[in-house]
Design an enzyme around this catalytic site. Structure first.
Site, mmCIF file in Angstrom:
data_model
loop_
_atom_site.group_PDB
_atom_site.id
_atom_site.type_symbol
_atom_site.label_atom_id
_atom_site.label_comp_id
_atom_site.label_asym_id
_atom_site.label_seq_id
_atom_site.Cartn_x
_atom_site.Cartn_y
_atom_site.Cartn_z
ATOM 1 N N CYS A 132 0.843 -1.192 0.000
ATOM 2 C CA CYS A 132 0.000 0.000 0.000
ATOM 3 C C CYS A 132 0.880 1.244 0.000
ATOM 4 C CB CYS A 132 -0.901 -0.010 1.239
ATOM 5 S SG CYS A 132 -1.989 1.418 1.293
ATOM 6 N N CYS A 165 0.646 4.635 6.971
ATOM 7 C CA CYS A 165 0.039 4.452 8.306
ATOM 8 C C CYS A 165 1.018 3.658 9.178
ATOM 9 C CB CYS A 165 -1.293 3.731 8.182
ATOM 10 S SG CYS A 165 -2.352 4.422 6.896
ATOM 11 N N CYS A 194 0.540 -0.140 10.267
ATOM 12 C CA CYS A 194 -0.006 -1.125 9.327
ATOM 13 C C CYS A 194 1.023 -2.072 8.711
ATOM 14 C CB CYS A 194 -0.762 -0.397 8.218
ATOM 15 S SG CYS A 194 -1.687 -1.536 7.177
ATOM 16 N N CYS A 196 -17.159 -8.167 4.946
ATOM 17 C CA CYS A 196 -16.415 -6.926 4.745
ATOM 18 C C CYS A 196 -15.148 -7.195 3.928
ATOM 19 C CB CYS A 196 -16.055 -6.355 6.119
ATOM 20 S SG CYS A 196 -15.164 -4.814 6.014
ATOM 21 N N CYS A 245 -19.948 -4.860 2.979
ATOM 22 C CA CYS A 245 -19.147 -3.743 3.477
ATOM 23 C C CYS A 245 -17.817 -3.759 2.731
ATOM 24 C CB CYS A 245 -18.908 -3.925 4.981
ATOM 25 S SG CYS A 245 -17.798 -2.685 5.669
ATOM 26 N N CYS A 277 -19.281 3.151 8.381
ATOM 27 C CA CYS A 277 -18.570 2.423 9.420
ATOM 28 C C CYS A 277 -17.283 3.204 9.657
ATOM 29 C CB CYS A 277 -18.276 0.999 8.933
ATOM 30 S SG CYS A 277 -17.204 0.083 10.055
ATOM 31 N N ARG A 287 -18.071 -1.799 17.579
ATOM 32 C CA ARG A 287 -17.418 -3.075 17.247
ATOM 33 C C ARG A 287 -16.089 -3.272 17.961
ATOM 34 N NH1 ARG A 287 -17.026 -3.694 11.487
ATOM 35 N NH2 ARG A 287 -19.207 -4.222 11.709
#
Ligand code: SAM
Ligand code: DTB
Ligand code: SF4
Length: 329
Positions: free
Chosen positions: A53, A57, A60, A97, A128, A188, A260
């Site tokens: 990616c 972040c 991650c 998801c 999702c 979400c 959640r």
């Protein structure tokens, strides 16, 4: 508790700093106003494109900026996604998801994700996706294909955000949430605790979420899963009671939202999880794996549910099933 969108930071801080027992008791009372306290919504996650990616972040495993030893994978075939979705349905999930390690979906990816949404939706699962930033047109095409929820987290407070991510801004995230809302999908959005933030950052995150014009229908509260090779690999572990406080305050200030219990369940005992449900968490991810890290497997969760007398929320029937039922009665 009325649904309010005008919470002040001071009010949220006062809730957060109450004695723990008072806080959890209040959260449970609010929870019972809007939800059955013994029912948990269960989702299954699948990574449809893993690793490499371009975002940075710091938590991650999938960021190309760090050497997390994760093996990257190309987009997985739609057929494979559908067979995983069927398994999720059979094991009692009501929502599927699908996540991709993208900054945003490219136009060339759109036919792929749209087909997937149509097919998963046709199985009778809620759908999702979490694909990074969206533009307005992508959000509306996803909605038209049958996407129920879009996951895009604010992650942390506005003040702490730049310590964690530099490749897109807090306002970029709010923009995507705006497009999702305007397209008519459910939102979400939540965050992560245990990033090395302080209490006022957790309060800041909760404040941002609870003052959105409409609360996210689903609010994941992730606990950092430390990943070797990332800048946050050795960050000090947050005390579980701070995670529970964050959940309890989320429950009180967003009373109609599903809260959640997300990443980090692997580091919790059954009694910690019971406490989180007591504090108003009523949704979780089931399955052996989240996106790239291990998760409590189905067997463990079945035991936990049985021990606590919890039941999984049923998947909503499809229009076709409703028609057949109506004809039969
Ligand atoms: N790439 C997309 C994005 O960032 O919007 C979707 C996938 S991303 C993995 C979804 C969310 O998972 C992040 O926003 C973050 O809150 C959470 N997450 C990722 N890695 C995590 C970790 N190591 N521990 C806890 N939560 C994590
Ligand atoms: C969310 O808030 N948590 C999920 C989901 N949204 C996509 C992801 C958790 C990822 C945990 C780390 C991993 O497995 O890579
Ligand atoms: Fe990419 Fe999402 Fe991981 Fe950030 S959290 S590096 S955007 S996959």
């Amino acid at each position: 508790m009325q649904v309010r969108n005008d919470w002040s930071r001071e009010e949220i801080q006062a809730l957060y700093n109450q004695p723990f027992m008072d806080l959890v008791f209040q959260a449970q009372q609010v929870h019972r106003q809007y939800f059955d306290a013994n029912t948990i919504q269960v989702s299954t996650l699948l990574s449809i494109k893993t690793g490499k990616c371009p975002e940075d972040c710091k938590y991650c495993s999938q960021s190309a900026h760090y050497d997390s030893k994760l093996e990257a994978e190309k987009r997985i075939a739609v057929d494979k996604v559908i067979s995983e979705a069927k398994e999720a349905l059979a094991s009692g999930s009501s929502r599927f998801c699908m996540g991709a390690a993208w900054r945003n979906p490219h136009e060339r990816d759109m036919p792929y994700v749209l087909e997937m949404v149509r097919e998963v939706k046709a199985l009778g699962l809620e759908t999702c996706m979490t694909l990074g930033m969206l533009n307005e047109s992508q959000a509306s095409r996803l909605k038209d294909a049958g996407l129920d929820y879009y996951n895009h987290n604010l992650d942390t407070s506005r003040e702490y955000y730049s310590n964690i991510i530099s490749t897109r801004t807090f306002d970029d995230r709010l923009n995507t949430l705006d497009f999702v809302r305007k397209a008519g999908m459910k939102v979400c959005s939540g965050g992560i605790v245990g990033l090395g933030e302080n209490e006022s950052d957790r309060i800041g995150l909760l404040h941002e979420l609870a003052t959105l014009a409409i609360h996210p229908e689903s609010v994941p509260i992730n606990m950092l899963v430390p990943i070797e090779g990332t800048p946050l690999a050795d960050v000090e572990k947050l005390d579980v009671t701070d995670w529970i406080r964050t959940i309890a305050v989320a429950r009180i200030i967003m009373p109609k939202s599903y809260i959640r219990l997300s990443a980090g369940r692997e580091s919790l005992t059954d009694s910690d999880q019971a406490l989180a449900f007591m504090a108003g968490a009523n949704s979780l991810f089931s399955g052996e794996k989240l996106l790239t890290t291990p998760n409590a497997g189905e067997g463990k969760d079945r035991q936990l549910f049985s021990k606590l007398g919890l039941k999984a929320e049923k998947a909503k029937p499809t229009v076709a099933e409703l028609t057949v039922d109506a004809m039969a009665s």
